[in-house]
Structures are given as structure tokens and as C-alpha cells.
Design a protein around this motif. Structure first.
Motif, PDB file in Angstrom:
ATOM      1  N   VAL A 268      -2.077 -13.919-105.678  1.00  0.00           N
ATOM      2  CA  VAL A 268      -1.757 -12.499-105.803  1.00  0.00           C
ATOM      3  C   VAL A 268      -0.899 -12.056-104.622  1.00  0.00           C
ATOM      4  O   VAL A 268      -1.292 -12.230-103.460  1.00  0.00           O
ATOM      5  CB  VAL A 268      -3.053 -11.656-105.860  1.00  0.00           C
ATOM      6  CG1 VAL A 268      -2.735 -10.174-105.910  1.00  0.00           C
ATOM      7  CG2 VAL A 268      -3.909 -12.081-107.054  1.00  0.00           C
ATOM      8  N   GLY A 269       0.276 -11.502-104.906  1.00  0.00           N
ATOM      9  CA  GLY A 269       1.159 -10.999-103.852  1.00  0.00           C
ATOM     10  C   GLY A 269       0.941  -9.523-103.596  1.00  0.00           C
ATOM     11  O   GLY A 269       0.602  -8.761-104.509  1.00  0.00           O
ATOM     12  N   THR A 270       1.121  -9.103-102.327  1.00  0.00           N
ATOM     13  CA  THR A 270       0.904  -7.707-101.956  1.00  0.00           C
ATOM     14  C   THR A 270       2.173  -7.075-101.402  1.00  0.00           C
ATOM     15  O   THR A 270       3.034  -7.740-100.832  1.00  0.00           O
ATOM     16  CB  THR A 270      -0.220  -7.577-100.909  1.00  0.00           C
ATOM     17  OG1 THR A 270       0.180  -8.248 -99.699  1.00  0.00           O
ATOM     18  CG2 THR A 270      -1.518  -8.165-101.423  1.00  0.00           C
ATOM     19  N   PHE A 286       4.465  -8.479 -93.048  1.00  0.00           N
ATOM     20  CA  PHE A 286       3.062  -8.090 -93.150  1.00  0.00           C
ATOM     21  C   PHE A 286       2.463  -8.276 -94.538  1.00  0.00           C
ATOM     22  O   PHE A 286       1.312  -7.909 -94.759  1.00  0.00           O
ATOM     23  CB  PHE A 286       2.891  -6.633 -92.718  1.00  0.00           C
ATOM     24  CG  PHE A 286       3.108  -6.404 -91.244  1.00  0.00           C
ATOM     25  CD1 PHE A 286       2.324  -7.064 -90.307  1.00  0.00           C
ATOM     26  CD2 PHE A 286       4.092  -5.543 -90.793  1.00  0.00           C
ATOM     27  CE1 PHE A 286       2.516  -6.858 -88.944  1.00  0.00           C
ATOM     28  CE2 PHE A 286       4.293  -5.323 -89.435  1.00  0.00           C
ATOM     29  CZ  PHE A 286       3.501  -5.989 -88.516  1.00  0.00           C
ATOM     30  N   SER A 287       3.206  -8.805 -95.477  1.00  0.00           N
ATOM     31  CA  SER A 287       2.652  -9.036 -96.807  1.00  0.00           C
ATOM     32  C   SER A 287       1.990 -10.409 -96.878  1.00  0.00           C
ATOM     33  O   SER A 287       2.365 -11.331 -96.165  1.00  0.00           O
ATOM     34  CB  SER A 287       3.756  -8.938 -97.872  1.00  0.00           C
ATOM     35  OG  SER A 287       4.249  -7.626 -97.971  1.00  0.00           O
ATOM     36  N   SER A 288       1.026 -10.510 -97.789  1.00  0.00           N
ATOM     37  CA  SER A 288       0.245 -11.746 -97.914  1.00  0.00           C
ATOM     38  C   SER A 288       0.146 -12.178 -99.367  1.00  0.00           C
ATOM     39  O   SER A 288       0.434 -11.418-100.297  1.00  0.00           O
ATOM     40  CB  SER A 288      -1.172 -11.533 -97.358  1.00  0.00           C
ATOM     41  OG  SER A 288      -1.137 -11.188 -95.998  1.00  0.00           O
ATOM     42  N   VAL A 289      -0.285 -13.426 -99.546  1.00  0.00           N
ATOM     43  CA  VAL A 289      -0.630 -13.960-100.853  1.00  0.00           C
ATOM     44  C   VAL A 289      -2.097 -14.344-100.806  1.00  0.00           C
ATOM     45  O   VAL A 289      -2.521 -15.106 -99.923  1.00  0.00           O
ATOM     46  CB  VAL A 289       0.227 -15.190-101.214  1.00  0.00           C
ATOM     47  CG1 VAL A 289      -0.153 -15.714-102.600  1.00  0.00           C
ATOM     48  CG2 VAL A 289       1.714 -14.844-101.164  1.00  0.00           C
ATOM     49  N   TRP A 290      -2.874 -13.792-101.728  1.00  0.00           N
ATOM     50  CA  TRP A 290      -4.316 -14.011-101.770  1.00  0.00           C
ATOM     51  C   TRP A 290      -4.674 -14.983-102.886  1.00  0.00           C
ATOM     52  O   TRP A 290      -4.107 -14.928-103.981  1.00  0.00           O
ATOM     53  CB  TRP A 290      -5.053 -12.695-101.983  1.00  0.00           C
ATOM     54  CG  TRP A 290      -4.917 -11.744-100.834  1.00  0.00           C
ATOM     55  CD1 TRP A 290      -3.890 -10.864-100.601  1.00  0.00           C
ATOM     56  CD2 TRP A 290      -5.831 -11.579 -99.754  1.00  0.00           C
ATOM     57  NE1 TRP A 290      -4.116 -10.168 -99.439  1.00  0.00           N
ATOM     58  CE2 TRP A 290      -5.298 -10.580 -98.900  1.00  0.00           C
ATOM     59  CE3 TRP A 290      -7.046 -12.170 -99.429  1.00  0.00           C
ATOM     60  CZ2 TRP A 290      -5.944 -10.174 -97.731  1.00  0.00           C
ATOM     61  CZ3 TRP A 290      -7.703 -11.761 -98.267  1.00  0.00           C
ATOM     62  CH2 TRP A 290      -7.147 -10.783 -97.435  1.00  0.00           C
TER      63      TRP A 290
END
Length: 396
Positions: A268-270, A286-290
């Protein structure tokens, strides 16, 4: 207000929309920036209204969602949202299905923000062998109760927050779930998770997976911060809540897309809009992949798989198992234009390869075509019909 809490914290994004309008003008000059000689980037389509989702079916046909254009007044609906189907190699739609498009003005000096049809995913059900079996799922933004509450009842959109199944041959649409209203209720019941913002809902990403002999449908909600599975009958089961970051100016992760990894888990990308663009120096990272277990149930926590990305709006895995993401405002608001795509090897999530900075204005969605190239919607947050689709081919 209406859209400020949705994809991108829209009270701040009104500034960015003005930048996006300038960036969209760069579409005609998309090849002007100095490119890596191993990367080929060229336009495929133009004249699209805020294109966001993109996907290919098993026969090679391309589907693109257009969020639409604004009308007059501070807020309202137009019927300019669309999903278009293009058979392989064609630039003329085989069909176009219209949907509602919601617009709202946060900053009178900037163009209104527009939301409508967003994420797309194909249904894996024998489309290649039988064209009559081709089906596509599309998610629309927001929720009927959320829009009604935010506008004091002046705007009622009964298509908002619905998951639609579209016939691949005709474009005929059928609502399969009112997930937006369900997540608006869920966040109202869990308002302690985000007391300044909840209740809220903005379904944005959708993914159909196939495993153990059955297809499953998952939705990423950029307003509720939830990943949910749409069960038979349309009920949404909350799989995971994507936590907000513990840094930055606003703290809102804003999940926008879902991709299925080689291990069967959901990635999931933010967006993390404010932290990326308005925390000095404002150039992102600052974005992440969960990583989310599709069989989990809330409150099982997801795990962070990759970090250091910027304003993710679309993601997918290619056929070699690499993760790809579209980064809408990579380079920051000062870039001309902002936007990039990134590739991450599944076995090495700390490794990132970027392609297209300066040539992919405010990208929205990304998908691998039948020719192996990546196709990216651009001008996805720009006003009018200045968006399009670009083809990115990387020769390693």
C-alpha cells in the motif's frame, strides 16, 4: 471543508493545483528535459480530464479513469467523470462511460479541486480467451454522507464512494458496494483514531487479486486510512488501518493505492502530502509502502516495507516482480514540472531507481502494458482537459 481532508489535504493542495496547471502545460514539451539514454518516454494520449487510474486487461486493452472538470460556483457536481476503454494501439475510445464529478473551491485564487472516478483494477476471469468475460472494477471518491455533511446538504452525490463493475465490452456499470458510506460510518465509530478529521472517507485505490481459486477485492481509502476487503454482497471488512506518521506538520498518511506482491501480500502506497511538500525543505522523501496481510483483521498492524518516496498516487508490480509507484509531486512544488516514477526490486526494498523527473507532470496512476513498458497517467491533478498518458520504457 469538503475535499481538504481527502487525497492530499485539499486546503493545502489548492496551492498545488495551481502548480499542476502550469505543469500540465509541459505535456506538449514532455521530451524537453534531459533524459537517461536508457529510458524512452513518449506521449500516448492527450486531452484527458484529470486522468488517474490506468489498467490493462488480458487482451491488451487499456482503461483510463478521468476525474472530470469543475462547473460553476464554489462546489457542485458535473457529469464529466469518465472511464475510457482503448483497444491496444488505438487512441480512439472503444467506449466511454460517464460518471459524476465532484468539485470544490478551497482557494478562490486557484482552480477548484475535482474528484470522481479514481482507481481501476481488472477482474481475472478468462478475459483473454473470451472477450465477453472482460470486467473492470472502478472506485469513485468521497462518500454520500461526507459530501452532504461538508456542504450543509447543498451537494448530494449518490455515486460517491461506490465500487462499480464495468462490462469490458460495453462499459455498462453496476454498483457492487457503497464502501464510502461504510467507511464514513466506521471512522465515525473509531473517531479516536483521528479526532480532528473523523468521520471521513475517500475510497481511492482498488485491487482485485486471485489466489486459492477465487478473486478478492480490496479498497484503499485515502480519507479513512483503511484497507478493506469487499465481501460478497458488498459489505466492507476492514483489514488494516494505515497509521499516520509521527513527524511532520499534519500527520496524515493517506493510502492511495494497492498492489499485490509476489508473496501474495498487499503493498500500500501513501501520499503524506503535507509532510512531503510543506515540511522544510519541502522536497519529499516522507511517503512509505506498507505491507498488509490480506487475511488480517483490524486492529492487526501493517508493517513498513519501503520508505523515502514522495507523494505516491499509484502503484503496481511488474511481471518481473518489481514494485513501481507514481510520485505525483516528486521534486517538490518548485520543480517544473513535479512528478516522477520509481522502481523498487522486491528483494531489495531499500533500492530505488527513478525515471522521468521533469517529463511526467503530476502523474496519477501506473500500469504495465502488454509490451512490457510502463504506462503513466499525467496531469492527474491539473484542471481542464490537459492530462494524458505517457509510455515509459526502461532498457537495462
Amino acid at each position: 471543508m469538503l475535499i481538504r481532508r481527502r487525497i492530499g489535504r485539499r486546503s493545502v493542495l489548492s496551492t498545488a493545483v495551481g502548480i499542476a496547471a502550469l505543469a500540465a502545460g509541459s505535456l506538449v514539451n514532455a521530451g524537453a528535459a534531459q533524459a537517461d539514454p536508457s529510458v524512452s518516454i513518449r506521449p500516448v494520449l492527450g486531452g484527458l480530464a484529470a486522468p488517474r487510474g490506468i489498467v490493462f486487461d488480458a487482451r491488451g486493452s487499456m482503461y483510463v479513469s478521468e476525474s472530470g472538470v469543475a462547473g460553476s460556483g464554489p462546489a457542485g457536481l458535473t457529469h464529466t467523470g469518465k472511464v475510457d476503454k482503448f483497444t491496444w494501439g488505438s487512441t480512439t475510445p472503444a467506449w466511454t462511460k460517464e460518471f459524476n464529478s465532484l468539485y470544490a473551491t478551497e482557494d478562490p485564487s486557484a482552480p477548484p479541486d475535482v474528484l470522481g472516478p479514481e482507481g481501476l483494477s481488472v477482474v481475472p476471469n478468462g478475459c483473454k480467451e473470451d472477450p465477453r468475460a472482460c470486467r473492470v472494477l472502478m472506485i469513485t471518491s468521497e462518500s454520500t454522507p461526507g459530501i452532504r455533511a461538508a456542504t450543509g446538504g447543498s451537494v448530494v452525490d449518490r455515486q460517491a464512494g461506490h465500487l462499480y463493475r464495468l462490462d469490458g465490452n460495453t462499459g455498462a456499470a453496476e454498483s457492487k458496494s457503497n464502501v464510502g458510506s461504510q467507511m464514513y460510518q466506521w471512522t465515525g465509530d473509531h473517531s479516536s483514531l483521528f479526532p480532528d478529521d473523523f468521520p471521513d472517507s475517500n475510497p481511492y485505490g482498488v485491487l482485485v487479486t486471485k489466489g486459492a481459486g477465487r478473486a478478492r477485492t480490496f479498497v484503499a481509502d485515502a480519507g479513512a486510512n483503511t484497507i478493506s476487503e469487499i465481501m460478497p454482497g458488498g459489505n466492507a471488512r476492514v483489514v488494516s488501518y494505515i497509521p499516520n506518521e509521527d513527524f511532520g506538520a499534519f500527520r496524515d498518511a493517506t493510502p492511495t493505492c494497492i498492489a499485490q506482491g509476489p508473496d501474495g501480500y498487499l503493498y500500500v502506497g501513501t501520499l503524506d502530502f503535507v509532510s512531503n511538500l510543506f515540511v522544510p525543505p519541502g522536497t519529499g522523501g516522507f511517503s512509505s509502502v506498507w505491507r498488509v496481510n490480506p487475511n488480517a483483521n483490524y486492529p492487526t498492524a501493517p508493517t513498513k516495507w519501503a520508505t523515502g518516496l514522495t507523494t505516491i498516487t499509484g502503484c503496481t508490480f511488474d511481471r518481473q516482480g518489481n514494485f513501481w509507484a507514481a510520485e505525483m509531486f516528486a521534486g517538490g512544488l518548485g520543480a517544473n514540472p513535479p512528478g516522477d516514477i520509481v522502481q523498487i526490486p522486491f528483494a531489495h526494498p531499500t533500492a530505488q531507481a527513478h525515471f522521468g523527473l521533469g517529463q511526467l507532470p503530476v502523474p496519477g496512476g501506473i500500469a504495465q502494458g502488454p509490451d512490457g513498458a510502463m504506462y503513466v497517467t499525467v496531469g492527474s491533478s491539473a484542471p481542464g482537459v490537459s492530462g494524458g498518458v505517457m509510455r515509459v520504457s526502461v532498457n537495462h
